[in-house]
Design an enzyme around this catalytic site. Structure first.
Site, PDB file in Angstrom:
ATOM      1  N   GLY A 105       3.024  -4.435   9.113  1.00  0.00           N
ATOM      2  CA  GLY A 105       2.965  -2.987   9.331  1.00  0.00           C
ATOM      3  C   GLY A 105       1.766  -2.293   8.726  1.00  0.00           C
ATOM      4  O   GLY A 105       1.904  -1.195   8.201  1.00  0.00           O
ATOM      5  N   CYS A 163      -0.817  12.840 -15.958  1.00  0.00           N
ATOM      6  CA  CYS A 163      -1.358  14.068 -16.550  1.00  0.00           C
ATOM      7  C   CYS A 163      -2.873  14.124 -16.330  1.00  0.00           C
ATOM      8  O   CYS A 163      -3.584  13.163 -16.611  1.00  0.00           O
ATOM      9  CB  CYS A 163      -1.031  14.124 -18.045  1.00  0.00           C
ATOM     10  N   CYS A 221      -4.234  14.246 -20.507  1.00  0.00           N
ATOM     11  CA  CYS A 221      -4.221  13.065 -21.383  1.00  0.00           C
ATOM     12  C   CYS A 221      -4.058  11.748 -20.615  1.00  0.00           C
ATOM     13  O   CYS A 221      -4.135  10.677 -21.203  1.00  0.00           O
ATOM     14  CB  CYS A 221      -3.124  13.195 -22.443  1.00  0.00           C
ATOM     15  N   HIS A 247      -1.586   1.598  -4.124  1.00  0.00           N
ATOM     16  CA  HIS A 247      -1.931   3.016  -3.939  1.00  0.00           C
ATOM     17  C   HIS A 247      -1.039   3.952  -4.747  1.00  0.00           C
ATOM     18  O   HIS A 247      -0.960   5.134  -4.444  1.00  0.00           O
ATOM     19  CB  HIS A 247      -1.890   3.370  -2.451  1.00  0.00           C
ATOM     20  N   SER A 293      -2.464  -1.228   9.503  1.00  0.00           N
ATOM     21  CA  SER A 293      -3.601  -1.223  10.426  1.00  0.00           C
ATOM     22  C   SER A 293      -4.762  -2.015   9.833  1.00  0.00           C
ATOM     23  O   SER A 293      -5.724  -2.310  10.535  1.00  0.00           O
ATOM     24  CB  SER A 293      -4.033   0.216  10.718  1.00  0.00           C
ATOM     25  N   GLN A 317       0.849  -1.197   0.000  1.00  0.00           N
ATOM     26  CA  GLN A 317       0.000   0.000   0.000  1.00  0.00           C
ATOM     27  C   GLN A 317       0.880   1.242   0.000  1.00  0.00           C
ATOM     28  O   GLN A 317       0.376   2.356  -0.054  1.00  0.00           O
ATOM     29  CB  GLN A 317      -0.856   0.015   1.268  1.00  0.00           C
ATOM     30  N   ASN A 318       2.184   1.055   0.119  1.00  0.00           N
ATOM     31  CA  ASN A 318       3.079   2.199   0.303  1.00  0.00           C
ATOM     32  C   ASN A 318       3.426   2.860  -1.025  1.00  0.00           C
ATOM     33  O   ASN A 318       3.521   2.198  -2.055  1.00  0.00           O
ATOM     34  CB  ASN A 318       4.363   1.755   1.009  1.00  0.00           C
TER      35      ASN A 318
END
Ligand code: OAD
Length: 258
Positions: free
Chosen positions: A203, A139, A142, A131, A205, A106-107
């Site tokens: 690590g 951009c 585009c 993420h 939650s 997710q980092n």
């Protein structure tokens, strides 16, 4: 604070990892905490100091792109000075040594890829970003996306970065609240999680969906979840084993011995 991981828990986890066909290593901000990158929901975390609706939504960017860019430029500068820690290195060695490991993160800090490169590995599709990345831009005109590690001058609207192809305003290529996750990465991550016999969740939650559904997908398909986190989390009840401690402290011993 809960009980620290004991040797028998670590040995049990090693055995599960060694015997598994298919492992997903699922990471959150805590894996980078020992590198000096702030987490989000800990007492001194990012969301205790900033309001997500002011810096991490498409509406915030539309309303004041300079302010949002200033915040991301600051985070980029902080992270550019951080180094991968022993947890990133242990994950990189573990993933490079086997052909059945997928790292799902997710980092947005790029520390897994830096550790992989240092381990002489180019993880490609075996490292999935749910993420996005702080060091990529997209951009708003585009939609072109590219890597960009240069520092951003957010002192005025005129100095913000613009697209070489269409002149549109560039934005950080991270997922903001209310936005969809990248479809290909999400599908690949769930497929890997369902096929994995072990998901090692480090690590996180485990509060932000759909990402938090990754370890649950392994558990629902009959696999085991091993959690590494100093605190109990929303995932702890579903975990076969919870190892209480810091990632940088526990993972080298756990993964090098697996
Ligand atoms: P959180 O800040 O929600 O959780 C961090 C977790 O790391 C907590 O459970 C801590 O107990 C744990 N932790 C702290 N230090 C640790 C250490 N040294 N070793 C291991 N664990 C440690 O971060 P995430 O779960 O990653 O979303 O948050 C998920 C998403 O929420 C992020 O990707 C971000 C945020 O809003 C987006 O940016 C879209």
């Amino acid at each position: 604070m809960t009980e620290p991981a004991d040797a028998s828990g670590v040995e049990q986890a090693r055995r599960l990892l060694r015997d598994a066909r298919g492992v997903v290593v699922f990471t959150g901000a805590g894996v980078s905490a020992e590198s000096g990158v702030p987490t989000f929901r800990d007492a001194d975390g990012i969301w205790a100091r900033f309001r997500p609706e002011e810096v991490a939504t498409p509406q915030a960017f539309e309303h004041d792109p300079r302010f949002v860019w200033e915040w991301y430029a600051m985070r980029r500068d902080v992270i550019a000075r951080c180094q991968p820690n022993p947890a990133h290195h242990a994950i990189a060695r573990f993933a490079a040594a086997r052909d059945d490991v997928t790292v799902v993160t997710q980092n947005v800090d790029g520390l897994h890829e830096r550790a992989a490169l240092e381990a002489g590995d180019e993880p490609g599709g075996r490292l999935l970003h749910l993420h996005g990345s702080l060091f990529h831009v997209r951009c708003t005109g585009c939609g072109r996306e590219e890597r960009s590690a240069e520092s951003v001058d957010a002192s005025s609207a005129e100095t913000l970065p613009h697209c070489d192809s269409c002149g549109g305003l560039l934005r950080p290529a991270v997922v903001w609240f209310g936005e969809m996750l990248p479809e290909r990465e999400l599908e690949a991550a769930f497929a890997a999680a369902e096929a994995a016999q072990v998901c090692l969740a480090v690590g996180t939650s485990a509060l932000v969906y759909p990402a938090a559904g990754i370890p649950l997908a392994t558990a629902q398909a009959g696999g085991a979840v091993i959690e590494v986190n100093p605190e109990a989390t929303a995932l702890s009840a579903a975990a076969r084993l919870s190892l209480r401690g810091g990632a940088g402290e526990l993972l080298p011993d756990l993964l090098d011995g697996a």
